[in-house]
Design an enzyme around this catalytic site. Structure first.
Site, mmCIF file in Angstrom:
data_model
loop_
_atom_site.group_PDB
_atom_site.id
_atom_site.type_symbol
_atom_site.label_atom_id
_atom_site.label_comp_id
_atom_site.label_asym_id
_atom_site.label_seq_id
_atom_site.Cartn_x
_atom_site.Cartn_y
_atom_site.Cartn_z
ATOM 1 N N TYR A 130 0.833 -1.202 0.000
ATOM 2 C CA TYR A 130 0.000 0.000 0.000
ATOM 3 C C TYR A 130 0.866 1.249 0.000
ATOM 4 O O TYR A 130 2.070 1.197 0.266
ATOM 5 C CB TYR A 130 -0.963 0.008 1.196
ATOM 6 C CG TYR A 130 -0.336 0.416 2.513
ATOM 7 C CD1 TYR A 130 0.497 -0.449 3.211
ATOM 8 C CD2 TYR A 130 -0.551 1.686 3.048
ATOM 9 C CE1 TYR A 130 1.079 -0.071 4.409
ATOM 10 C CE2 TYR A 130 0.034 2.069 4.248
ATOM 11 C CZ TYR A 130 0.850 1.185 4.928
ATOM 12 O OH TYR A 130 1.434 1.562 6.099
ATOM 13 N N LYS A 173 6.541 -2.016 2.202
ATOM 14 C CA LYS A 173 5.330 -1.365 2.734
ATOM 15 C C LYS A 173 4.140 -2.306 2.570
ATOM 16 O O LYS A 173 3.281 -2.142 1.698
ATOM 17 C CB LYS A 173 5.099 -0.014 2.048
ATOM 18 C CG LYS A 173 4.156 0.896 2.846
ATOM 19 C CD LYS A 173 4.266 2.320 2.393
ATOM 20 C CE LYS A 173 3.215 3.238 2.997
ATOM 21 N NZ LYS A 173 3.342 3.472 4.426
ATOM 22 N N GLU A 227 12.419 3.015 13.945
ATOM 23 C CA GLU A 227 11.499 4.070 13.491
ATOM 24 C C GLU A 227 10.323 4.121 14.450
ATOM 25 O O GLU A 227 10.348 3.514 15.509
ATOM 26 C CB GLU A 227 11.049 3.776 12.047
ATOM 27 C CG GLU A 227 10.348 2.433 11.880
ATOM 28 C CD GLU A 227 9.903 2.153 10.447
ATOM 29 O OE1 GLU A 227 9.888 3.052 9.604
ATOM 30 O OE2 GLU A 227 9.543 0.979 10.190
ATOM 31 N N LEU A 267 11.031 1.519 7.122
ATOM 32 C CA LEU A 267 10.423 1.834 5.833
ATOM 33 C C LEU A 267 11.226 2.956 5.173
ATOM 34 O O LEU A 267 11.593 3.917 5.858
ATOM 35 C CB LEU A 267 8.973 2.304 6.050
ATOM 36 C CG LEU A 267 8.213 2.472 4.746
ATOM 37 C CD1 LEU A 267 7.728 1.118 4.247
ATOM 38 C CD2 LEU A 267 7.047 3.422 4.906
HETATM 39 N N1 PDD Z 1 2.868 5.518 7.405
HETATM 40 N N2 PDD Z 1 7.504 4.102 8.809
HETATM 41 C C1 PDD Z 1 6.333 3.438 8.881
HETATM 42 C C2 PDD Z 1 6.280 2.151 9.618
HETATM 43 C C3 PDD Z 1 5.187 3.974 8.268
HETATM 44 O O1 PDD Z 1 4.024 3.314 8.314
HETATM 45 C C4 PDD Z 1 5.283 5.230 7.596
HETATM 46 C C5 PDD Z 1 4.108 5.849 6.915
HETATM 47 C C6 PDD Z 1 6.523 5.877 7.567
HETATM 48 C C7 PDD Z 1 6.729 7.194 6.852
HETATM 49 O O2 PDD Z 1 6.693 7.020 5.456
HETATM 50 P P1 PDD Z 1 6.220 8.175 4.473
HETATM 51 O O3 PDD Z 1 7.045 9.358 4.798
HETATM 52 O O4 PDD Z 1 6.503 7.620 3.130
HETATM 53 O O5 PDD Z 1 4.753 8.423 4.729
HETATM 54 C C8 PDD Z 1 7.622 5.276 8.170
HETATM 55 C C9 PDD Z 1 1.702 5.830 6.603
HETATM 56 C C10 PDD Z 1 1.470 7.287 6.425
HETATM 57 C C11 PDD Z 1 0.514 5.045 7.098
HETATM 58 O O6 PDD Z 1 0.672 3.850 7.279
HETATM 59 O O7 PDD Z 1 -0.579 5.600 7.257
#
Ligand code: PDD
Length: 287
Positions: A32, A151, A184, A208
């Protein structure tokens, strides 16, 4: 009304249906993305679509669209949803598809399920350390799988960690590995600031490859006025940091002023946060 895209059709979100034999439902077998659009303009659309293509390739799901085709589809979906908000998050979900039985191996000849919808997101925070929303975190050992760079829609590990923070009145959980090194957050990446230097954990299988993280690193390097490093960060360093931030497509760069009930640095949002957020905000639509 929110209009969704499901397998080639646009329809009201409340009417979207998939089979319970969909492998996304049964196994969390899918990839996703969440892509922010502010006033119709995307942030990091191309890197998001490239990360999605990498994730699909890693788990051998066919990517049913070209990058250009995805861009057209998502821009169109955003335009169709302009009535639900000025700022939208676009959720894109591709599962391996619906099989005729529940059986673990990747099935042959099954078409992926493609589902996208939009939801309203908040206006960006002000670039003002006295007005921005402050976050409070709890730290906990990272007990997720060893492929956090993918992801995946299988988010139970993340959900359980998020709940650890949520159920104790915090906004997020900051995760560390068995060596006491930060990985993270449960739904975000992490940065610290020490003596004016911004530091974020290196990109490996434990985190991620966040698009917001990437835009921050690239825009700060391009600007040149702040120092930034990618390296291992221990929890001791976090506890002694001047600033702590969490970053994601929905939070952008969120300053953390409390960790495990104790103040981060002097307990106020830091100056480097304000400078970094100004740089990021000025260039985020270029990515
Ligand atoms: N989450 N790490 C994890 C585990 C995440 O689920 C996310 C993002 C990030 C940050 O990634 P990005 O900058 O590409 O949004 C890091 C999304 C927003 C979610 O699951 O809703």
């Amino acid at each position: 009304m929110s209009i969704a895209y499901l397998n080639g059709e646009y329809l009201p979100l409340a009417e979207a249906r998939i089979s319970p034999l969909d492998r996304g439902f049964l196994f969390g077998d899918g990839i996703y993305e969440v892509i922010p659009y502010y006033g119709g303009k995307s942030v990091g659309l191309m890197p998001h679509l490239n990360r999605m293509a990498d994730g699909l390739a890693a788990i051998e799901i066919k990517n049913s669209n070209t990058i250009e085709g995805w861009k057209e589809l998502l821009d169109d979906l955003v335009a169709r949803n302009s009535d639900i908000g000025e700022n939208l998050g676009v959720y894109v979900h591709i599962s391996r598809g619906t099989d005729v039985k529940r059986y673990h191996p990747y099935p042959e000849g099954v078409e992926p399920t493609v589902f996208c919808f939009c939801f309203a997101i908040k206006d960006p925070e002000p670039v003002d350390r006295t007005k921005v929303t402050q976050y409070s975190l709890v730290s906990t050992e990272d007990l997720r799988w060893q492929r956090c760079h993918i992801k995946s829609t299988a988010l139970l590990g993340n959900v359980m960690h998020f709940q650890e923070g949520y159920s104790t009145g915090s906004d997020e959980a900051l995760l560390y590995n068995a060596n006491n090194e930060v990985t993270e957050g449960s739904s975000c990446n992490a940065f610290i600031v020490k003596d004016g230097v911004i530091i974020t954990p290196i990109q490996d299988n434990q985190i991620l490859p966040g698009i917001t993280r990437r835009i921050i690193i690239d825009s700060i390097k391009a600007d040149g006025s702040l120092k930034i490093e990618e390296r291992t960060v221990t929890m001791d360093e976090v506890r002694n940091a001047d600033e702590l931030w969490i970053t994601s497509s929905s939070k952008e760069i969120a300053p953390v002023t409390k960790l495990d009930g104790k103040p981060v640095g002097n307990g106020e949002v830091g100056e480097i946060w304000e400078k970094a957020f100004a740089i990021y905000s000025a260039s985020k639509f270029d990515y």
